[in-house]
Design a protein around this motif. Structure first.
Motif, PDB file in Angstrom:
ATOM      1  N   ILE A  19       3.792 -14.590  -1.938  1.00 29.93           N
ATOM      2  CA  ILE A  19       4.284 -14.761  -3.307  1.00 29.93           C
ATOM      3  C   ILE A  19       4.254 -13.384  -3.951  1.00 29.93           C
ATOM      4  O   ILE A  19       3.185 -12.799  -4.144  1.00 29.93           O
ATOM      5  N   VAL A  20       5.429 -12.836  -4.247  1.00 25.75           N
ATOM      6  CA  VAL A  20       5.539 -11.492  -4.814  1.00 25.75           C
ATOM      7  C   VAL A  20       5.775 -11.619  -6.312  1.00 25.75           C
ATOM      8  O   VAL A  20       6.750 -12.220  -6.757  1.00 25.75           O
ATOM      9  N   VAL A  21       4.878 -11.061  -7.092  1.00 23.90           N
ATOM     10  CA  VAL A  21       4.897 -11.187  -8.551  1.00 23.90           C
ATOM     11  C   VAL A  21       5.687 -10.031  -9.170  1.00 23.90           C
ATOM     12  O   VAL A  21       5.644  -8.893  -8.690  1.00 23.90           O
ATOM     13  N   ASN A  22       6.410 -10.325 -10.239  1.00 22.09           N
ATOM     14  CA  ASN A  22       7.012  -9.301 -11.091  1.00 22.09           C
ATOM     15  C   ASN A  22       6.120  -9.174 -12.327  1.00 22.09           C
ATOM     16  O   ASN A  22       6.194  -9.998 -13.237  1.00 22.09           O
ATOM     17  N   PRO A  23       5.264  -8.175 -12.405  1.00 24.95           N
ATOM     18  CA  PRO A  23       4.282  -8.109 -13.499  1.00 24.95           C
ATOM     19  C   PRO A  23       4.928  -7.942 -14.865  1.00 24.95           C
ATOM     20  O   PRO A  23       4.358  -8.370 -15.873  1.00 24.95           O
ATOM     21  N   PRO A  26       2.464  -6.015  -7.387  1.00 21.24           N
ATOM     22  CA  PRO A  26       2.741  -4.583  -7.571  1.00 21.24           C
ATOM     23  C   PRO A  26       2.573  -4.194  -9.034  1.00 21.24           C
ATOM     24  O   PRO A  26       2.270  -5.033  -9.890  1.00 21.24           O
ATOM     25  N   GLY A  27       2.803  -2.924  -9.320  1.00 17.21           N
ATOM     26  CA  GLY A  27       2.539  -2.455 -10.671  1.00 17.21           C
ATOM     27  C   GLY A  27       3.713  -2.489 -11.615  1.00 17.21           C
ATOM     28  O   GLY A  27       3.551  -2.230 -12.807  1.00 17.21           O
ATOM     29  N   SER A  28       4.919  -2.797 -11.104  1.00 15.00           N
ATOM     30  CA  SER A  28       6.101  -2.722 -11.952  1.00 15.00           C
ATOM     31  C   SER A  28       7.224  -3.546 -11.351  1.00 15.00           C
ATOM     32  O   SER A  28       7.150  -3.994 -10.192  1.00 15.00           O
ATOM     33  N   TRP A  72       0.817  -1.214   0.000  1.00 15.32           N
ATOM     34  CA  TRP A  72       0.000   0.000   0.000  1.00 15.32           C
ATOM     35  C   TRP A  72       0.852   1.266   0.000  1.00 15.32           C
ATOM     36  O   TRP A  72       0.318   2.355  -0.165  1.00 15.32           O
ATOM     37  N   ASP A  73       2.162   1.169   0.142  1.00 16.44           N
ATOM     38  CA  ASP A  73       3.017   2.337  -0.082  1.00 16.44           C
ATOM     39  C   ASP A  73       3.021   2.721  -1.550  1.00 16.44           C
ATOM     40  O   ASP A  73       3.405   3.842  -1.896  1.00 16.44           O
ATOM     41  N   GLN A  74       2.639   1.800  -2.429  1.00 18.12           N
ATOM     42  CA  GLN A  74       2.748   2.004  -3.868  1.00 18.12           C
ATOM     43  C   GLN A  74       1.442   2.424  -4.528  1.00 18.12           C
ATOM     44  O   GLN A  74       1.409   2.671  -5.735  1.00 18.12           O
ATOM     45  N   GLY A  75       0.361   2.515  -3.770  1.00 26.13           N
ATOM     46  CA  GLY A  75      -0.905   2.935  -4.339  1.00 26.13           C
ATOM     47  C   GLY A  75      -2.072   2.211  -3.701  1.00 26.13           C
ATOM     48  O   GLY A  75      -1.904   1.398  -2.788  1.00 26.13           O
ATOM     49  N   VAL A 123      -5.393 -12.419  -2.932  1.00 24.71           N
ATOM     50  CA  VAL A 123      -4.559 -11.670  -3.869  1.00 24.71           C
ATOM     51  C   VAL A 123      -4.734 -10.187  -3.567  1.00 24.71           C
ATOM     52  O   VAL A 123      -5.858  -9.690  -3.474  1.00 24.71           O
ATOM     53  N   LEU A 124      -3.613  -9.473  -3.427  1.00 27.85           N
ATOM     54  CA  LEU A 124      -3.613  -8.029  -3.257  1.00 27.85           C
ATOM     55  C   LEU A 124      -2.789  -7.427  -4.376  1.00 27.85           C
ATOM     56  O   LEU A 124      -1.660  -7.863  -4.630  1.00 27.85           O
ATOM     57  N   GLY A 125      -3.348  -6.418  -5.067  1.00 27.55           N
ATOM     58  CA  GLY A 125      -2.624  -5.820  -6.176  1.00 27.55           C
ATOM     59  C   GLY A 125      -2.919  -4.347  -6.317  1.00 27.55           C
ATOM     60  O   GLY A 125      -3.988  -3.872  -5.921  1.00 27.55           O
ATOM     61  N   THR A 126      -1.982  -3.621  -6.893  1.00 26.82           N
ATOM     62  CA  THR A 126      -2.171  -2.188  -7.133  1.00 26.82           C
ATOM     63  C   THR A 126      -2.605  -1.908  -8.567  1.00 26.82           C
ATOM     64  O   THR A 126      -2.767  -0.746  -8.938  1.00 26.82           O
ATOM     65  N   GLY A 127      -2.796  -2.961  -9.357  1.00 28.87           N
ATOM     66  CA  GLY A 127      -3.217  -2.780 -10.743  1.00 28.87           C
ATOM     67  C   GLY A 127      -4.726  -2.775 -10.883  1.00 28.87           C
ATOM     68  O   GLY A 127      -5.469  -2.435  -9.953  1.00 28.87           O
ATOM     69  N   SER A 128      -5.183  -3.203 -12.051  1.00 26.95           N
ATOM     70  CA  SER A 128      -6.604  -3.177 -12.350  1.00 26.95           C
ATOM     71  C   SER A 128      -7.334  -4.325 -11.662  1.00 26.95           C
ATOM     72  O   SER A 128      -6.721  -5.316 -11.225  1.00 26.95           O
TER      73      SER A 128
END
Length: 312
Positions: A239-243, A202-204, A147-150, A162-167
């Motif tokens: 599990i941290v994804v690299n989008p 994350p987004g990037s 949540w620091d990223q958006g 699943v938690l994500g900052t994307g769509s």
């Protein structure tokens, strides 16, 4: 005492009284007490309680910013929290601003058997006669939180979270992958594990590296990383994804990667630094390939080409 002396005495008393009144009138008005560790702790306790109870009025009373789209309140709106608390470790303050170092302990509801921890840096200001929080971020050298990223979107089910900052569509896609991955990992391993996963999207690439506390180049081309410890009484693995790397995979590859990482979650309690890499990674690969079998030349093209050249 003569009459003249009496008059002089009364005049002197009057002048002293006037001086005292003027001094009182010119003294600075009382403001908030100097910020120390005890007062900072009380403020952050109120802030944590407001967040846990989703009380916007109580949150606003501790914050110098609104609960709008860009604030921490809004970024955490969908995150299912079962715990949130600060332990103040340091305070630096002047008359108008302060910096507070703290350890945050938080739990994701239904996922974390014990709190996760993060080192945080909070900026405080005097606002409307009270100390309030203006900002919160990762402490220098510490990993970011998602949540620091958006603003974070959430999707959960019997398979986990699943938690994500994307769509919303991206979060749904990873939820589908996780839903398929958990039963495959359980079938391959069985045993005593939560049969749930927590996936952070994350987004990037830079966002992935920030969550892992590293540099982007270290994760370039790596589609996902699982973090955790085999020690009891710890938070759930993430599990941290690299989008950016994930976008390069076809549908089978995307499922393979998440299933592979889910197998690491399943086997966490019996693996550690002493586990041979070929064993932990090989078993995760084997389980993921069994769920989505493909011919060797497609699964391991470099190996197949080397064997074809006789380079065994």
């Amino acid at each position: 005492m003569t009459e003249a002396q009496g008059v002089l005495g009364r005049r002197r008393a009057a002048r002293l009284g006037l001086a005292a009144l003027l001094a009182a009138g010119c003294a600075p008005t009382s403001g908030p007490a100097p910020l120390d560790r005890e007062r900072a702790t009380a403020l952050l306790d109120r802030r944590a309680t407001a967040l846990r109870e989703r009380d916007p009025a109580a949150w606003s009373a501790t914050s110098a910013t609104s609960t709008g789209q860009d604030g921490l309140w809004a970024r955490l709106a969908e995150v299912p929290l079962a715990g949130w608390a600060y332990r103040v470790t340091g305070v630096r303050a002047d008359s108008a601003t302060a910096t507070v170092e703290a350890t945050l302990r938080y739990r994701l509801r239904g996922e974390d058997p014990a709190p996760a921890t993060a080192r945080r840096l909070l900026g405080l200001v005097r606002h409307e006669g009270r100390w309030r929080v203006r900002s919160e971020e990762a402490a220098p050298g510490a990993a970011q939180l998602l949540w620091d990223q958006g603003r974070v979107r959430a999707r959960r089910g019997s398979w986990g979270l699943v938690l994500g900052t994307g769509s919303a569509g991206q979060v749904r896609e990873f939820a589908r992958l996780a839903e398929r991955a958990v039963p495959v990992a359980d079938d391959a391993w069985g045993g005593d594990w939560p049969r749930r996963v927590v996936v952070l999207v994350p987004g990037s690439l830079a966002g992935t590296a920030a969550l892992l506390g590293g540099e982007p180049d270290a994760y370039r081309g790596v589609a996902a990383v699982t973090t955790g410890t085999p020690e009891p009484g710890t938070p759930a693995d993430r599990i941290v994804v690299n989008p950016e790397a994930y976008r390069e995979l076809d549908s089978r590859g995307k499922q393979f990667v998440l299933t592979h990482e889910t197998v690491h979650v399943a086997t966490r309690s019996v693996t550690g630094p002493a586990t041979p890499l070929w064993l932990s990674e090989g078993f995760a690969d084997r389980a993921a390939h069994r769920a989505a079998p493909r011919p060797l030349p497609a699964a391991a093209p470099a190996l197949a080409a080397a064997v074809a050249r006789g380079e065994v």
